[in-house]
Design an enzyme around this catalytic site. Sequence first.
Site, PDB file in Angstrom:
ATOM      1  N   THR A  98      49.231  48.708  36.749  1.00  8.82           N
ATOM      2  CA  THR A  98      49.382  47.382  36.159  1.00  8.82           C
ATOM      3  C   THR A  98      49.869  47.586  34.739  1.00  8.82           C
ATOM      4  O   THR A  98      49.171  48.165  33.908  1.00  8.82           O
ATOM      5  CB  THR A  98      48.061  46.613  36.179  1.00  8.82           C
ATOM      6  OG1 THR A  98      47.696  46.380  37.539  1.00  8.82           O
ATOM      7  CG2 THR A  98      48.189  45.270  35.469  1.00  8.82           C
ATOM      8  N   LYS A 173      51.148  40.164  39.165  1.00  9.03           N
ATOM      9  CA  LYS A 173      49.823  40.712  38.851  1.00  9.03           C
ATOM     10  C   LYS A 173      49.248  40.025  37.620  1.00  9.03           C
ATOM     11  O   LYS A 173      48.043  39.775  37.538  1.00  9.03           O
ATOM     12  CB  LYS A 173      49.927  42.225  38.631  1.00  9.03           C
ATOM     13  CG  LYS A 173      48.584  42.924  38.305  1.00  9.03           C
ATOM     14  CD  LYS A 173      47.610  42.932  39.469  1.00  9.03           C
ATOM     15  CE  LYS A 173      46.209  43.397  39.098  1.00  9.03           C
ATOM     16  NZ  LYS A 173      46.051  44.839  38.934  1.00  9.03           N
TER      17      LYS A 173
END
Lengths: 297, 297
Positions: A98, A173
């Site tokens: 991420t 995300k």
Amino acid sequence: MGFKRIGWIGTGVMGNSMCKHILNQGFEVSVYNRTKKKAEELVNLGARWCENPLEVSRNSDCLFAIVGYPADVEEVFLGERGVLSGAKPGSILVDMTTSEPSLAKAIYEQAKKKSIASLDAPVSGGDVGAREGRLAIMVGGDRETYEQVLPFFEYMGGNIAYMGGPGAGQHTKMCNQIHIASTMIGVVEALLYAHKAGLDMEEMIAVVGKGAASSWSINNYGPRIARGNFDPGFFIKHFVKDMGIALKEAERMRLSLPGLAMAHQFYVAAMAIGLENNGTHGLYKLFERINNPDIKT
Amino acid sequence: MGFKRIGWIGTGVMGNSMCKHILNQGFEVSVYNRTKKKAEELVNLGARWCENPLEVSRNSDCLFAIVGYPADVEEVFLGERGVLSGAKPGSILVDMTTSEPSLAKAIYEQAKKKSIASLDAPVSGGDVGAREGRLAIMVGGDRETYEQVLPFFEYMGGNIAYMGGPGAGQHTKMCNQIHIASTMIGVVEALLYAHKAGLDMEEMIAVVGKGAASSWSINNYGPRIARGNFDPGFFIKHFVKDMGIALKEAERMRLSLPGLAMAHQFYVAAMAIGLENNGTHGLYKLFERINNPDIKT
């Protein structure tokens, strides 16, 4: 699919489980991790140890990375002994960390100049999802590249979505983290109110968690809070990183996100009192402390 | 259960459907509503019209009310022509309005002095839940009273919970609203970020809404926002009332709820720009406006 030689960089809790699913399919895997010891299990299962990301990339048709912070991603892909210095034209690079959407775009552009394809493909679902091959995987990049890598994603995940061009996986995300940030505030405030009002927390969760106010978070973290179990699912320190990225990207897009900013600040306060290695539901302890008359100022 | 004569006060969207389920069981129902016209359907189905709450209470063994604001609850129960002036000893009063826990306690105490039992039993599930008899019902008061009324709750709801003494039903509903308030902030911020980042909102919801960041709100209101449908499920004006009650009760308990306070303020701003009759997901329009470069200051 044509790929035989797979590269894997980052063998933390997530990466270790994810890489195992690929090893289990019989692929030839080259592996690197900053802390060598954490790659031992994979090496014992047949992966080949490499001394740096560059060496991994020389031995890979398709390379996956899942590391810590955007700075780590930058070093792994764009650094001196990074992946882009060794990868062959026609190979594929997949960052599953991420990380920043804008960094994903930068990697995509630099790779493209060398005829290398790249995807950003962050995941959600935690250690359990990684172990059980049930991760959500949100993918950005060229669709053709996505389709080439899809069989590998299917070894690791169950909820796989192509979201658009480079950075779109990271942006998705960020949506995930933005949504859960304010939801966690709602969860801890509802539980603290219940406690103060003399309700049984678990009975409250049982009724609230079934209706139009329900969330995955209250149903899964609520009972853990009620029982005083603050073990991580997902670390507060990593969540703070993710929220910081989302705020930075939002500012770049000229987008004000006051709920996220507030949640971020409370999680920073949670870090300040030493909760960085608690799960995200550890935020409850901060809110409890704020309202505790027994702590004298 | 022994009750034959039922009273019903408040025949708005919720009350009308809920009362119908009881009428359908063949009970003798006396009904009152401030706006008489809205009780017509029930009167046509056999309910007997009364001129005020007092008259309803004189004709009831068990009386239900679901009205608007705490001030309405106070007038209906404690006012000059209110229920407590007419109810017989041994009868039961049930307030299903979302109202103040402390008012529920006051009604309970005053009723008790006259040997009348009372419950607070706010609901969740909206107009659809009311129509289909699938409401969540959160009940406070004496357990024996709860058990006497339970068969009636079962005509109206599917998720019925006894939560504790007087006020406990209202407190539980406050937990429900506290949790959903911050969750809605998360929903609209995630969707707005998706939009600004060029993601397809519904594709984002499809992946985020299945995992560890999912909520009922993003799965149900998210697609409506994506399609520009802001029709109420639940009115912003009523949500503002509920959050106001929660903040007031929390302050009374010396409990700070910053997330709720922020959500409340944003919903007040939504009222300020005329969104009071939008559904709660209309908050998206306020956040969109804040970030719209085409509106000149």
